[in-house]
Design a protein around this motif. Structure first.
Motif, PDB file in Angstrom:
ATOM      1  N   LEU A 161       0.827  -1.200   0.000  1.00 19.76           N
ATOM      2  CA  LEU A 161       0.000   0.000   0.000  1.00 19.76           C
ATOM      3  C   LEU A 161       0.868   1.260   0.000  1.00 19.76           C
ATOM      4  O   LEU A 161       1.924   1.300   0.641  1.00 19.76           O
ATOM      5  CB  LEU A 161      -0.900   0.010   1.232  1.00 19.76           C
ATOM      6  N   ARG A 299      -4.838   9.142  -3.245  1.00 13.71           N
ATOM      7  CA  ARG A 299      -4.076   8.022  -3.831  1.00 13.71           C
ATOM      8  C   ARG A 299      -2.811   7.752  -3.038  1.00 13.71           C
ATOM      9  O   ARG A 299      -2.402   6.599  -2.873  1.00 13.71           O
ATOM     10  CB  ARG A 299      -3.716   8.356  -5.289  1.00 13.71           C
ATOM     11  N   VAL A 302      -3.228   6.290   1.334  1.00  9.66           N
ATOM     12  CA  VAL A 302      -3.980   5.079   1.667  1.00  9.66           C
ATOM     13  C   VAL A 302      -3.711   4.713   3.128  1.00  9.66           C
ATOM     14  O   VAL A 302      -4.609   4.341   3.879  1.00  9.66           O
ATOM     15  CB  VAL A 302      -3.595   3.922   0.729  1.00  9.66           C
TER      16      VAL A 302
END
Length: 438
Positions: A161, A299, A302
């Protein structure tokens, strides 16, 4: 290669248990020094830093917390484990949270302890063979303020991530990013750190995505950008809030599509690495002010992790100061310095506007300029010397010296002005005028 001998400091007041442990460890080829009080332990630590410390949590002249507080300045990166009876487990847990490495509950498995020491010796041998320094201390997890941060970094390292690190300048954002990288499946791949605010505007796109030969005036050869250099590793974008709007749009496309193109190129290239971004700015405020793209923010963010400033991590200052001093002394081939009580108090009391970076810089400067192994508060804060009273001028200093000499002459003359003037070789009138300056 022969495994080096470990130097273990055993701190135990039980003569039977201590004697048995010393005998057993020495049979295993481990060098042991044995202290039976807090005071004796600190003396041994000052004499020579060990490779490992095993300490009882109850001693005749203090508790484990007393010992740990007194020993911190000498430990540096040395592991310390506390041995405790069941009734003292709560204190042992507090010590681990404060930075101790572990605790053992009595009666503990001596064989398991020896296996642990052998592993430490093997690691010491590998480090010596490679000629490398021990890894720099991570400024996370040494106190309750950052224990949760360290846990979050460890957890997110096992994922792919995107991560957004937030914190003041010098708080350790790049160190945190490297920690995530080194604990991830990408650890063997490159880690590329980029300061987004330090790249000339006209070179930003070329620096990030590379360019082909002849793409613009001066492009005499092809150039790989940061995305290519990172490959399947980690691209760390520091001060992401300073990225200009056009590049924000391009970066968003890369994150969404996983592709980019060199300046002047005709083929898309894949980016399969990981993005970790960092900022000391409030990106949400920048989004509200239309200076940062909202879609790019979501974006990148996260996972968001806040790094507290060093002024909120006072428990770490002493530990980090000791480790940084030890590292600096090793690099400069100097003896390990000892930080005085005044120095430690000054370090803990300082507000640290520059955070961990300022702490490291002050420590390294003090070690480099020190004329003894003992470091005082003014070694770390030399600006405080300027606060001390200074002569107003050279003339002022000379006048004070003259007056001191006159007073000595007057004392020798029993207060008789004529005799004092004769001793000094001046007239009574001159002596009277000089004394009037007092």
């Amino acid at each position: 290669m022969q495994t080096p001998t470990l130097d273990v400091l055993l701190i135990e007041d039980d003569r039977v248990l201590g004697g048995a442990l010393v005998q057993r460890l020495r049979l295993e080829g481990i060098e042991v020094r044995w202290a039976q009080t807090c005071a004796a332990a600190v003396t041994e630590l000052r004499r020579r830093k060990p490779d490992f410390v095993l300490a009882d949590i109850r001693l005749p002249d203090g508790s484990g917390e007393d010992l740990y507080r007194d020993a911190l300045r000498y430990l540096g990166g040395t592991p310390i484990i506390f041995a405790t009876a069941f009734a003292d487990i709560e204190q042992a847990v507090r010590l681990v949270r404060a930075g101790a490495d572990d605790y053992l509950t009595k009666p503990y498995d001596v064989d398991a302890l020896i296996d642990r020491l052998r592993a430490l010796a093997t690691g010491k041998a590998a480090t010596g063979a490679a000629g490398a320094e021990a890894p720099a201390a991570l400024p996370f997890g040494l106190s309750p303020a950052t224990a949760a941060v360290a846990a979050d970094l460890q957890r997110v390292a096992g994922t792919d991530l995107p991560v957004l690190l937030r914190g003041e300048t010098g708080a350790g954002k790049e160190v945190a990013a490297r920690m995530v990288h080194e604990r991830s499946r990408r650890a063997a791949q490159p880690f590329v750190a980029v300061n987004c605010g330090a790249i000339a505007h006209e070179l930003v796109e070329s620096q990030f995505f590379g360019h082909e030969r002849g793409a613009f005036t001066g492009a005499v050869s092809a150039h790989a950008g940061f995305f290519e250099e990172a490959g399947e590793g980690t691209l760390f974008l520091d001060e992401i809030g300073e990225l200009d709007t056009p590049l924000q749009t391009t970066l968003l496309r890369v994150l969404n599509d996983g592709t980019f193109r060199r300046v002047g190129g005709r083929q898309d290239q894949r980016f399969s690495g990981r993005i970790i971004a960092a900022t000391n700015a409030d990106l949400r405020a920048l989004v509200a002010a239309k200076r940062f793209r909202e879609d790019l923010y979501y974006r990148l963010a996260v996972v968001e992790i806040d790094l507290p400033p060093l002024r909120r991590r006072a428990a770490e200052v002493v530990v980090l100061a000791g480790r940084f001093a030890e590292e600096a002394a090793r690099r400069m081939q100097r003896p390990n310095p000892v930080l005085s009580e005044a120095a430690l108090s000054a370090l803990v009391a300082h507000d640290w506007p520059g955070n961990v970076r300022e702490l490291r810089n002050r420590i390294e400067r003090a070690v480099a300029l020190a004329d003894s192994e003992s470091l005082e508060d003014t070694d770390f804060f030399p600006e405080r010397r300027l606060d001390q009273p200074q002569p107003a001028s050279l003339a002022g200093a000379r006048d004070r010296a003259d007056l001191d000499q006159i007073e000595r002459a007057m004392a020798l003359a029993g207060g008789r002005v004529s005799e004092a003037a004769r001793h000094l070789g001046i007239s009574r009138t001159t002596l009277w005028k000089l004394r009037k300056k007092q």
